[in-house]
Design an enzyme around this catalytic site. Structure first.
Site, PDB file in Angstrom:
ATOM      1  N   ASP A   1     -30.015  19.044  19.803  1.00 48.07           N
ATOM      2  CA  ASP A   1     -29.715  17.907  18.950  1.00 48.07           C
ATOM      3  C   ASP A   1     -30.686  17.976  17.768  1.00 48.07           C
ATOM      4  O   ASP A   1     -31.710  18.664  17.844  1.00 48.07           O
ATOM      5  CB  ASP A   1     -29.927  16.637  19.783  1.00 48.07           C
ATOM      6  CG  ASP A   1     -29.954  15.401  18.926  1.00 48.07           C
ATOM      7  OD1 ASP A   1     -28.963  15.170  18.208  1.00 48.07           O
ATOM      8  OD2 ASP A   1     -30.967  14.669  18.963  1.00 48.07           O
ATOM      9  N   ARG A   2     -30.373  17.279  16.683  1.00 46.67           N
ATOM     10  CA  ARG A   2     -31.291  17.322  15.537  1.00 46.67           C
ATOM     11  C   ARG A   2     -32.187  16.077  15.460  1.00 46.67           C
ATOM     12  O   ARG A   2     -33.377  16.155  15.764  1.00 46.67           O
ATOM     13  CB  ARG A   2     -30.515  17.504  14.216  1.00 46.67           C
ATOM     14  CG  ARG A   2     -31.411  17.977  13.068  1.00 46.67           C
ATOM     15  CD  ARG A   2     -30.734  17.889  11.716  1.00 46.67           C
ATOM     16  NE  ARG A   2     -30.666  16.501  11.245  1.00 46.67           N
ATOM     17  CZ  ARG A   2     -30.067  16.117  10.120  1.00 46.67           C
ATOM     18  NH1 ARG A   2     -29.466  17.006   9.353  1.00 46.67           N
ATOM     19  NH2 ARG A   2     -30.060  14.842   9.768  1.00 46.67           N
ATOM     20  N   ASP A   3     -31.609  14.920  15.094  1.00 43.28           N
ATOM     21  CA  ASP A   3     -32.420  13.729  14.835  1.00 43.28           C
ATOM     22  C   ASP A   3     -33.016  13.182  16.140  1.00 43.28           C
ATOM     23  O   ASP A   3     -32.294  12.866  17.079  1.00 43.28           O
ATOM     24  CB  ASP A   3     -31.563  12.645  14.155  1.00 43.28           C
ATOM     25  CG  ASP A   3     -30.985  13.129  12.823  1.00 43.28           C
ATOM     26  OD1 ASP A   3     -31.610  14.011  12.191  1.00 43.28           O
ATOM     27  OD2 ASP A   3     -29.908  12.644  12.427  1.00 43.28           O
TER      28      ASP A   3
ATOM     29  N   ASP B   1     -36.645  10.871  14.221  1.00 42.92           N
ATOM     30  CA  ASP B   1     -35.426  10.151  13.834  1.00 42.92           C
ATOM     31  C   ASP B   1     -35.798   8.910  13.038  1.00 42.92           C
ATOM     32  O   ASP B   1     -36.412   7.989  13.565  1.00 42.92           O
ATOM     33  CB  ASP B   1     -34.627   9.759  15.080  1.00 42.92           C
ATOM     34  CG  ASP B   1     -33.232   9.256  14.715  1.00 42.92           C
ATOM     35  OD1 ASP B   1     -32.924   9.162  13.508  1.00 42.92           O
ATOM     36  OD2 ASP B   1     -32.465   8.978  15.642  1.00 42.92           O
ATOM     37  N   THR B   2     -35.439   8.923  11.752  1.00 41.76           N
ATOM     38  CA  THR B   2     -35.756   7.786  10.899  1.00 41.76           C
ATOM     39  C   THR B   2     -34.587   6.808  10.818  1.00 41.76           C
ATOM     40  O   THR B   2     -34.645   5.837  10.077  1.00 41.76           O
ATOM     41  CB  THR B   2     -36.109   8.273   9.476  1.00 41.76           C
ATOM     42  OG1 THR B   2     -35.039   9.109   8.994  1.00 41.76           O
ATOM     43  CG2 THR B   2     -37.394   9.083   9.483  1.00 41.76           C
TER      44      THR B   2
ATOM     45  N   TYR C   1     -30.366   7.259  10.683  1.00 43.03           N
ATOM     46  CA  TYR C   1     -29.438   7.733   9.642  1.00 43.03           C
ATOM     47  C   TYR C   1     -30.193   8.379   8.479  1.00 43.03           C
ATOM     48  O   TYR C   1     -30.093   7.943   7.323  1.00 43.03           O
ATOM     49  CB  TYR C   1     -28.562   6.580   9.119  1.00 43.03           C
ATOM     50  CG  TYR C   1     -27.782   5.884  10.203  1.00 43.03           C
ATOM     51  CD1 TYR C   1     -26.680   6.510  10.803  1.00 43.03           C
ATOM     52  CD2 TYR C   1     -28.145   4.619  10.631  1.00 43.03           C
ATOM     53  CE1 TYR C   1     -25.968   5.879  11.809  1.00 43.03           C
ATOM     54  CE2 TYR C   1     -27.432   3.975  11.635  1.00 43.03           C
ATOM     55  CZ  TYR C   1     -26.346   4.611  12.211  1.00 43.03           C
ATOM     56  OH  TYR C   1     -25.636   3.982  13.199  1.00 43.03           O
TER      57      TYR C   1
ATOM     58  N   GLN D   1     -23.302  12.728  13.214  1.00 40.26           N
ATOM     59  CA  GLN D   1     -23.692  12.143  11.922  1.00 40.26           C
ATOM     60  C   GLN D   1     -22.721  11.030  11.545  1.00 40.26           C
ATOM     61  O   GLN D   1     -22.004  11.112  10.534  1.00 40.26           O
ATOM     62  CB  GLN D   1     -23.739  13.242  10.848  1.00 40.26           C
ATOM     63  CG  GLN D   1     -24.883  14.226  11.038  1.00 40.26           C
ATOM     64  CD  GLN D   1     -26.251  13.615  10.776  1.00 40.26           C
ATOM     65  OE1 GLN D   1     -26.402  12.758   9.916  1.00 40.26           O
ATOM     66  NE2 GLN D   1     -27.272  14.034  11.546  1.00 40.26           N
TER      67      GLN D   1
ATOM     68  N   ASP E   1     -32.338  14.048  22.822  1.00 40.00           N
ATOM     69  CA  ASP E   1     -33.130  12.837  23.060  1.00 40.00           C
ATOM     70  C   ASP E   1     -32.270  11.679  23.553  1.00 40.00           C
ATOM     71  O   ASP E   1     -32.768  10.572  23.670  1.00 40.00           O
ATOM     72  CB  ASP E   1     -33.910  12.429  21.799  1.00 40.00           C
ATOM     73  CG  ASP E   1     -33.012  11.883  20.708  1.00 40.00           C
ATOM     74  OD1 ASP E   1     -31.898  12.406  20.540  1.00 40.00           O
ATOM     75  OD2 ASP E   1     -33.423  10.923  20.033  1.00 40.00           O
ATOM     76  N   LYS E   2     -30.993  11.968  23.816  1.00 44.98           N
ATOM     77  CA  LYS E   2     -30.124  10.900  24.303  1.00 44.98           C
ATOM     78  C   LYS E   2     -29.288  11.405  25.470  1.00 44.98           C
ATOM     79  O   LYS E   2     -28.933  12.591  25.521  1.00 44.98           O
ATOM     80  CB  LYS E   2     -29.175  10.427  23.196  1.00 44.98           C
ATOM     81  CG  LYS E   2     -29.900   9.682  22.093  1.00 44.98           C
ATOM     82  CD  LYS E   2     -28.950   9.025  21.133  1.00 44.98           C
ATOM     83  CE  LYS E   2     -29.728   8.193  20.111  1.00 44.98           C
ATOM     84  NZ  LYS E   2     -28.959   7.985  18.896  1.00 44.98           N
TER      85      LYS E   2
HETATM   86 MG    MG Z   1     -30.829  12.510  18.644  1.00 45.34          MG
END
Ligand code: MG
Length: 209
Positions: free
Chosen positions: A34-36, A42-43, A45, A78, A159-160
């Site tokens: 995953d990215r964010d 993760d900020t 969006y 996204q 992270d989810k």
């Molecule tokens: Mg994530």
């Protein structure tokens, strides 16, 4: 859709980008991330490249996969695009910044997939439970097909719980959940990624693929 011109969109809500020139024989396991919240902080969006910061200790994970000939694939929901918060142009800038920050630490991604579909959107992106949106496995299956991956031996880091579920539905057996707990999800065994010992476990798993 003028804004999509020049972007690697397989369809209006799906970004599929092959990055770098590394080639892999068919049948390799992949490292999905995953990215964010997993690669970068993760900020919420994120749409500002200057605000992107890598999470600690993620670059060495990607570098270990690079070293062992494991394709590295980013799979990112996204929905901010469907919601109208930003467009693919902002996604491109933010994602490019993340890849640059990784490259500064000798860590390289081989493919990026991002799904913009969400039922809170409007227009062609307003699709509920799209097969490409995690927890559905579409992005993993698409990358698997394009790179000839052995999904059963592949790993996912997220992270989810939706990241783990997408891995499970794609047929993966092992996942690492940032700040998570040990659990088993019907065939997918989930390890936490919280401290140095957890990180060593993930690095060992990559090196033994
Ligand atoms: Mg994530």
């Amino acid at each position: 859709m003028a804004e999509s011109e020049g972007f690697p969109l397989a369809e209006p809500g799906l970004w599929v980008e092959r990055v770098g020139g590394r080639s892999f024989p068919a049948g390799r396991p992949g490292l999905f991330l995953d990215r964010d919240g997993t690669i970068n902080v993760d900020t919420g969006y994120p749409d500002d490249p200057a605000a992107m910061v890598l999470r600690d200790h993620i670059a060495p994970v990607i570098a270990a996969a690079n070293e062992h000939g494991i394709p590295v694939v980013v799979v990112s929901n996204q929905s901010g695009i469907a919601r109208g918060y930003f467009g693919w142009d902002a996604f491109a800038r933010v994602n490019g910044r993340v890849l640059d920050l990784l490259a500064e630490q000798n860590a390289f991604v081989d493919m990026v997939l991002a799904c913009a579909y969400h039922d809170a959107g409007s227009g062609p992106l307003a699709i509920a439970d799209h097969p490409m949106r995690k927890p559905n496995p579409g992005m993993l299956l698409e990358a698997g097909r394009r790179l000839g991956l052995d999904l059963r031996r592949s790993l996912i880091v997220g992270d989810k719980p939706a990241d783990m579920e997408a891995g499970r539905r794609a047929g993966l057996r092992r996942g690492w959940l940032v700040d998570g707990e040990v659990s088993t999800m019907d065939g997918l065994s989930v390890s936490p990624l919280r401290d140095a010992a957890d990180l060593e476990g993930l690095l060992a798993a990559i090196r033994s693929l």
